[in-house]
Design an enzyme around this catalytic site. Structure first.
Site, PDB file in Angstrom:
ATOM      1  CE  LYS A 202      -4.493  -1.362   1.132  1.00  0.00           C
ATOM      2  NZ  LYS A 202      -5.451  -2.200   2.077  1.00  0.00           N
ATOM      3  NE  ARG A 236      -7.937  -7.486   0.190  1.00  0.00           N
ATOM      4  CZ  ARG A 236      -7.478  -7.747  -1.381  1.00  0.00           C
ATOM      5  NH1 ARG A 236      -6.452  -7.219  -0.477  1.00  0.00           N
ATOM      6  NH2 ARG A 236      -7.872  -7.386  -2.491  1.00  0.00           N
TER       7      ARG A 236
HETATM    8  N1  HH2 Z   1      -7.243  -3.556   0.062  1.00  0.00           N
HETATM    9  C1  HH2 Z   1      -7.802  -3.175  -0.981  1.00  0.00           C
HETATM   10  C2  HH2 Z   1      -8.658  -4.231  -1.387  1.00  0.00           C
HETATM   11  N2  HH2 Z   1      -9.639  -5.339  -0.489  1.00  0.00           N
HETATM   12  N3  HH2 Z   1      -9.984  -5.802   1.676  1.00  0.00           N
HETATM   13  C3  HH2 Z   1     -10.083  -5.883   2.746  1.00  0.00           C
HETATM   14  N4  HH2 Z   1     -10.519  -6.501   3.494  1.00  0.00           N
HETATM   15  N5  HH2 Z   1      -8.963  -4.361   2.903  1.00  0.00           N
HETATM   16  C4  HH2 Z   1      -8.370  -4.037   2.797  1.00  0.00           C
HETATM   17  O1  HH2 Z   1      -6.806  -3.938   3.197  1.00  0.00           O
HETATM   18  C5  HH2 Z   1      -8.456  -4.713   1.005  1.00  0.00           C
HETATM   19  C6  HH2 Z   1      -8.980  -5.075   0.872  1.00  0.00           C
HETATM   20  C7  HH2 Z   1      -6.906  -2.577  -2.024  1.00  0.00           C
HETATM   21  O2  HH2 Z   1      -5.901  -3.676  -2.079  1.00  0.00           O
HETATM   22  P1  HH2 Z   1      -5.100  -4.617  -3.882  1.00  0.00           P
HETATM   23  O3  HH2 Z   1      -7.018  -5.445  -3.864  1.00  0.00           O
HETATM   24  O4  HH2 Z   1      -4.238  -5.055  -3.891  1.00  0.00           O
HETATM   25  O5  HH2 Z   1      -5.881  -2.949  -5.076  1.00  0.00           O
HETATM   26  P2  HH2 Z   1      -7.281  -2.731  -6.108  1.00  0.00           P
HETATM   27  O6  HH2 Z   1      -8.431  -2.337  -4.866  1.00  0.00           O
HETATM   28  O7  HH2 Z   1      -6.829  -1.731  -6.548  1.00  0.00           O
HETATM   29  O8  HH2 Z   1      -7.775  -4.133  -6.805  1.00  0.00           O
END
Ligand code: HH2
Length: 256
Positions: A202, A236
């Protein structure tokens, strides 16, 4: 929890797993590396994400991957009741909702299933959440929100054993807010359900280290380990193998 984003635009791995075969192969690799849960997402929630993907498009991306991975413990990262309903009918074991089941109908969809659900805190919505996040007391406010969402889920008929909560690192929070939440994560144990933490790659880690998203492995592991030490039950992450090694060291120390 290993992350597989079937999206063109996720901040960390956007576009790499849009092809269903690539997403399936990546999910199986993460499982072999030690992921207990695979989190499939088909809509990016990155700060500034503009276009909201339709439920049809989200399902078009998701279903070919989900259907190939039915033998794995799958979580689906979505805010849409329609996507939740179909994903659960197709065998998903968990819904990961960054909106904590606030969409009309979401509570009812989960209540009609026996799946697990992650309730995450977010201030604002992805498009605007990082513009000027403000709290008087970030830990107390996030905790109160999660408490209210747990009560709402239970009142709708979702048993406490099915719930997980997440303070939502990076979702409407400055670096200082994220650090305060990580430092005080132990206080969330009072909510009485397992805690999920997502720090992987992040931007807060980029602010601390000056590194790009694809250079944040060491920083991600450091944050994951602190979260685990402070009580997180589920991490995660994008980099399962490396995180698992770090957790094995922590487990060894705890057992020694
Ligand atoms: N962070 C992201 C997406 N979903 N869900 C939970 N429960 N907690 C988190 O911290 C979280 C989440 C963001 O990360 P990522 O999936 O890598 O990116 P994007 O939202 O751009 O797909």
């Amino acid at each position: 929890m290993g992350v597989v984003n079937v999206t063109p635009d996720s901040f960390s791995d956007g576009g790499r797993f849009l092809d269903p075969a690539a997403a399936v192969a990546h999910a199986r690799k993460l499982r072999e590396e030690g992921a207990d849960i695979i989190d499939l997402g088909a809509e990016s929630s990155r700060p500034g994400a503009a276009a909201v993907v339709s439920a049809e498009e989200e399902l078009r991306r998701l279903l070919p991957v989900l259907r190939e991975l039915r033998d794995l413990p799958l979580s689906v990262d979505t805010v849409k009741p329609e996507v939740m309903r179909v994903a659960l009918a197709e065998g998903a074991a968990m819904i990961n909702d960054i909106n904590a089941l606030r969409a009309p109908g979401a509570l009812a969809v989960l209540a009609a299933s026996d799946a697990a659900v992650c309730l995450m805190h977010m201030q604002g919505s992805p498009g605007i959440m990082q513009q000027d996040p403000r709290y008087d007391d970030v830990v107390a406010e996030v905790k109160a929100f999660l408490q209210e969402r747990i009560a709402g889920a239970r009142a709708a008929g979702i048993a406490a054993e099915r719930l997980v909560v997440d303070p939502g690192f990076g979702f409407g929070k400055t670096l200082e807010h994220n650090l305060e939440l990580l430092r005080c994560l132990g206080e969330f144990a009072a909510l009485g359900v397992p805690i999920l933490a997502g720090w992987s790659r992040k931007s807060s880690l980029g602010m601390i280290t000056g590194k790009r998203a694809d250079e944040r492995l060491a920083a991600s592991i450091a944050a994951a380990l602190i979260a685990a030490q402070n009580g997180a039950a589920i991490l995660r992450v994008h980099d399962v193998a490396a995180t698992r090694d770090a957790l094995l060291v922590l487990a060894a120390v705890r057992e020694a």
